[in-house]
Motif scaffolding. Structure first.
Motif, PDB file in Angstrom:
ATOM      1  N   ASP A 173       0.826  -1.209   0.000  1.00  0.00           N
ATOM      2  CA  ASP A 173       0.000   0.000   0.000  1.00  0.00           C
ATOM      3  C   ASP A 173       0.858   1.257   0.000  1.00  0.00           C
ATOM      4  OD1 ASP A 173      -2.745   1.198   0.297  1.00  0.00           O
ATOM      5  OD2 ASP A 173      -1.812   2.031   2.097  1.00  0.00           O
ATOM      6  N   LEU A 174       2.052   1.163   0.606  1.00  0.00           N
ATOM      7  CA  LEU A 174       2.956   2.329   0.641  1.00  0.00           C
ATOM      8  C   LEU A 174       3.794   2.454  -0.619  1.00  0.00           C
ATOM      9  CD1 LEU A 174       4.160   2.187   4.372  1.00  0.00           C
ATOM     10  CD2 LEU A 174       2.627   3.867   3.326  1.00  0.00           C
ATOM     11  N   GLY A 175       3.576   1.567  -1.570  1.00  0.00           N
ATOM     12  CA  GLY A 175       4.237   1.700  -2.865  1.00  0.00           C
ATOM     13  C   GLY A 175       5.369   0.743  -3.136  1.00  0.00           C
ATOM     14  N   VAL A 176       5.613  -0.191  -2.257  1.00  0.00           N
ATOM     15  CA  VAL A 176       6.670  -1.175  -2.493  1.00  0.00           C
ATOM     16  C   VAL A 176       6.141  -2.214  -3.478  1.00  0.00           C
ATOM     17  CG1 VAL A 176       8.148  -2.945  -1.462  1.00  0.00           C
ATOM     18  CG2 VAL A 176       7.609  -0.857  -0.177  1.00  0.00           C
ATOM     19  N   PRO A 177       6.794  -2.381  -4.645  1.00  0.00           N
ATOM     20  CA  PRO A 177       6.333  -3.383  -5.612  1.00  0.00           C
ATOM     21  C   PRO A 177       6.367  -4.779  -5.000  1.00  0.00           C
ATOM     22  CG  PRO A 177       7.920  -1.880  -6.622  1.00  0.00           C
ATOM     23  CD  PRO A 177       7.954  -1.619  -5.146  1.00  0.00           C
ATOM     24  N   ALA A 178       5.379  -5.597  -5.331  1.00  0.00           N
ATOM     25  CA  ALA A 178       5.302  -6.947  -4.771  1.00  0.00           C
ATOM     26  C   ALA A 178       6.566  -7.747  -5.070  1.00  0.00           C
ATOM     27  CB  ALA A 178       4.072  -7.665  -5.312  1.00  0.00           C
ATOM     28  N   ALA A 179       7.170  -7.505  -6.234  1.00  0.00           N
ATOM     29  CA  ALA A 179       8.381  -8.241  -6.610  1.00  0.00           C
ATOM     30  C   ALA A 179       9.571  -7.885  -5.723  1.00  0.00           C
ATOM     31  CB  ALA A 179       8.726  -7.976  -8.074  1.00  0.00           C
TER      32      ALA A 179
ATOM     33  N   LEU B 104       5.521   2.526  16.524  1.00  0.00           N
ATOM     34  CA  LEU B 104       4.245   2.040  15.991  1.00  0.00           C
ATOM     35  C   LEU B 104       3.140   3.079  16.183  1.00  0.00           C
ATOM     36  CD1 LEU B 104       4.265  -1.696  17.176  1.00  0.00           C
ATOM     37  CD2 LEU B 104       4.340  -0.886  14.811  1.00  0.00           C
ATOM     38  N   ALA B 105       3.115   3.723  17.337  1.00  0.00           N
ATOM     39  CA  ALA B 105       2.094   4.745  17.587  1.00  0.00           C
ATOM     40  C   ALA B 105       2.212   5.901  16.606  1.00  0.00           C
ATOM     41  CB  ALA B 105       2.210   5.251  19.028  1.00  0.00           C
ATOM     42  N   ALA B 106       3.447   6.208  16.185  1.00  0.00           N
ATOM     43  CA  ALA B 106       3.672   7.316  15.253  1.00  0.00           C
ATOM     44  C   ALA B 106       3.136   7.027  13.858  1.00  0.00           C
ATOM     45  CB  ALA B 106       5.168   7.625  15.176  1.00  0.00           C
ATOM     46  N   VAL B 107       2.807   5.777  13.563  1.00  0.00           N
ATOM     47  CA  VAL B 107       2.272   5.420  12.247  1.00  0.00           C
ATOM     48  C   VAL B 107       0.973   6.163  11.954  1.00  0.00           C
ATOM     49  CG1 VAL B 107       1.278   3.509  10.904  1.00  0.00           C
ATOM     50  CG2 VAL B 107       3.404   3.164  12.170  1.00  0.00           C
ATOM     51  N   TRP B 108       0.200   6.446  12.995  1.00  0.00           N
ATOM     52  CA  TRP B 108      -1.059   7.155  12.784  1.00  0.00           C
ATOM     53  C   TRP B 108      -0.826   8.551  12.199  1.00  0.00           C
ATOM     54  CZ3 TRP B 108      -5.808   6.167  11.939  1.00  0.00           C
ATOM     55  CH2 TRP B 108      -6.797   7.144  12.085  1.00  0.00           C
ATOM     56  N   PHE B 109       0.277   9.186  12.555  1.00  0.00           N
ATOM     57  CA  PHE B 109       0.575  10.538  12.086  1.00  0.00           C
ATOM     58  C   PHE B 109       1.385  10.534  10.787  1.00  0.00           C
ATOM     59  CE2 PHE B 109       0.314  10.491  16.726  1.00  0.00           C
ATOM     60  CZ  PHE B 109      -0.725  11.389  16.935  1.00  0.00           C
ATOM     61  N   ALA B 110       2.183   9.497  10.587  1.00  0.00           N
ATOM     62  CA  ALA B 110       3.004   9.394   9.382  1.00  0.00           C
ATOM     63  C   ALA B 110       3.051   7.919   8.969  1.00  0.00           C
ATOM     64  CB  ALA B 110       4.411   9.937   9.635  1.00  0.00           C
ATOM     65  N   PRO B 111       2.143   7.483   8.107  1.00  0.00           N
ATOM     66  CA  PRO B 111       2.052   6.070   7.739  1.00  0.00           C
ATOM     67  C   PRO B 111       3.362   5.449   7.255  1.00  0.00           C
ATOM     68  CG  PRO B 111       0.130   7.241   6.940  1.00  0.00           C
ATOM     69  CD  PRO B 111       1.076   8.286   7.475  1.00  0.00           C
ATOM     70  N   VAL B 112       4.212   6.257   6.623  1.00  0.00           N
ATOM     71  CA  VAL B 112       5.458   5.717   6.098  1.00  0.00           C
ATOM     72  C   VAL B 112       6.368   5.201   7.212  1.00  0.00           C
ATOM     73  CG1 VAL B 112       6.766   7.892   6.138  1.00  0.00           C
ATOM     74  CG2 VAL B 112       7.273   6.153   4.389  1.00  0.00           C
ATOM     75  N   VAL B 113       6.138   5.662   8.442  1.00  0.00           N
ATOM     76  CA  VAL B 113       6.921   5.192   9.585  1.00  0.00           C
ATOM     77  C   VAL B 113       6.707   3.698   9.815  1.00  0.00           C
ATOM     78  CG1 VAL B 113       7.201   5.436  12.097  1.00  0.00           C
ATOM     79  CG2 VAL B 113       6.925   7.463  10.676  1.00  0.00           C
ATOM     80  N   ALA B 114       5.656   3.141   9.220  1.00  0.00           N
ATOM     81  CA  ALA B 114       5.390   1.711   9.388  1.00  0.00           C
ATOM     82  C   ALA B 114       6.568   0.863   8.921  1.00  0.00           C
ATOM     83  CB  ALA B 114       4.127   1.317   8.617  1.00  0.00           C
ATOM     84  N   LEU B 115       7.254   1.299   7.862  1.00  0.00           N
ATOM     85  CA  LEU B 115       8.358   0.490   7.335  1.00  0.00           C
ATOM     86  C   LEU B 115       9.514   0.369   8.331  1.00  0.00           C
ATOM     87  CD1 LEU B 115       8.378   1.538   3.568  1.00  0.00           C
ATOM     88  CD2 LEU B 115       7.430  -0.528   4.614  1.00  0.00           C
TER      89      LEU B 115
END
Length: 386
Positions: free
Chosen positions: A230-236, A280-291
């Protein structure tokens, strides 16, 4: 230790990791069904931990490892051949049975082998080194698995079955650790001893808290693939992504003893989860932090598990060692089930909300643990006499 390390090189599921959720989705399973399969696996672990730990103590830890690895090899091959929810549920249960045969016996065999050499204090180093080898092999396998998945999602599972079969052969050549009859528990002795040890003041807080940390790591791991895509990383590229995750975790695992010496066991049990929860909590404010959060979760999980196993082994006598460690794994499973199911339900609304929510919960629990001293282990490093 050479054969132990060789076995650890074969123990990776890295070939399947980059395609696992994608494979299940390709079989038309919903995310809810995927989380339910995880719950079924945890239930299988919970139901099997005590009897299989007892089997390990009675029949020998090496033999238990061989049988467990063979069952896991059969399960992963079956995983690559089936396509319905009911069939997957059966595979997960078989996999869980194999895993329970290995969970207590692996660390019991290693600790007892080192202790008889007078090297019990190197357990964290040896286990951490072995785990780092598994993770490095997993990183390489993840890259290969990503490419194999472009041919067929089933192929990584079939190849993993062959790899684990080789691991079973290696295990069969490892030295057996003979346990005296006085150090073997009868079935009537196993449960009372387990209850006494897990509820002891020096173990109960540590076991429960580590189970929470591992549950968070396990639950968030299932969201890695959909969130990364969802964040743009190609499945490959998922294989390379997982390889990066795994390599960092390997470094952290290899440095388990250093982390213990630098921060102390108590300090690490607070610091590691606190950083994970905050990110993990910061993901709500900046989703890209999930990586980077996914990376950190893996880097914290491996040394936490290694150091916790060392701490527990130091306080468990030879009699019932595998039974006690299997009991610890049972606690891990019981705690993981509600975390996984709850995270799956929230993830159906938003995976980012699920990650941020579990991070906030972890932070709150860290505060309770730190302020209440719930996992304080003290300076003593004593172990019951055999």
């Amino acid at each position: 230790m050479a054969k132990y390390y060789l076995y650890k090189l074969t123990a990776t599921a890295g070939l399947t990791v980059p395609v696992w959720v994608l494979f299940l989705r390709a079989q038309h399973l919903s995310y809810t069904e995927i989380m339910l399969l995880d719950a079924i696996w945890w239930v299988g672990l919970t139901a099997g931990e005590i009897p299989t730990g007892y089997v390990g103590d009675r029949l020998g830890w090496r033999n238990s490892l061989v049988v467990g690895n063979a069952l896991r090899a059969a399960a992963v091959v079956a995983m690559g051949l089936v396509s319905t929810f009911a069939a997957f549920a059966g595979v997960y249960l078989l996999w869980a049975l194999g895993s329970t045969l290995m969970s207590g016996s692996t660390d019991a065999w290693l600790y007892e082998t080192l202790e008889r050499r007078g090297d019990a204090d190197t357990f964290a180093h040896c286990r951490g080194r072995g785990q780092s080898l598994t993770l490095v092999a997993g990183a390489l396998a993840a890259v290969a698995g990503g490419y194999l998945g472009t041919v067929s999602f089933r192929l990584p599972f079939l190849v993993t079955g062959v790899l684990w079969a080789v691991g079973a052969v290696v295990l069969a050549t490892m030295p057996a650790v003979a346990v005296d009859d006085d150090d073997r528990l009868t079935v009537l002795e196993a449960l009372p001893v387990l209850r006494e040890r897990l509820l002891s003041v020096e173990l109960r807080g540590v076991v429960l808290w580590v189970a929470v940390v591992l549950a968070v790591a396990s639950a968030t791991g299932r969201l890695t693939q959909p969130v990364a895509v969802d964040l743009g990383v190609p499945a490959a590229w998922l294989g390379w992504l997982y390889a990066g995750f795994t390599l960092l975790a390997a470094v952290a695992s290899d440095r388990s003893a250093w982390l213990r010496d630098r921060f102390g066991f108590d300090g690490w049990l607070v610091l590691g989860p606190a950083v994970v929860g905050g990110l993990l909590a910061a993901v709500w404010f900046a989703p890209v932090v999930a990586l980077p959060a996914f990376v950190l979760v893996r880097a914290v999980r491996t040394p936490t598990e290694t150091l916790a196993n060392e701490y527990i082994n130091d306080r468990v006598a030879t009699a019932g060692r595998a039974t006690t460690l299997s009991g610890v794994s049972m606690v891990n499973a019981v705690v993981a089930i509600p975390f996984g199911v709850a995270l799956g339900a929230v993830a159906d609304l938003s995976p980012y909300l699920a990650l941020a929510g579990i991070g906030a919960v972890l932070l709150a629990l860290v505060g309770m643990v730190a302020l209440g001293g719930l996992v304080a282990t003290g300076a003593a490093d004593q172990r019951p006499a055999d």
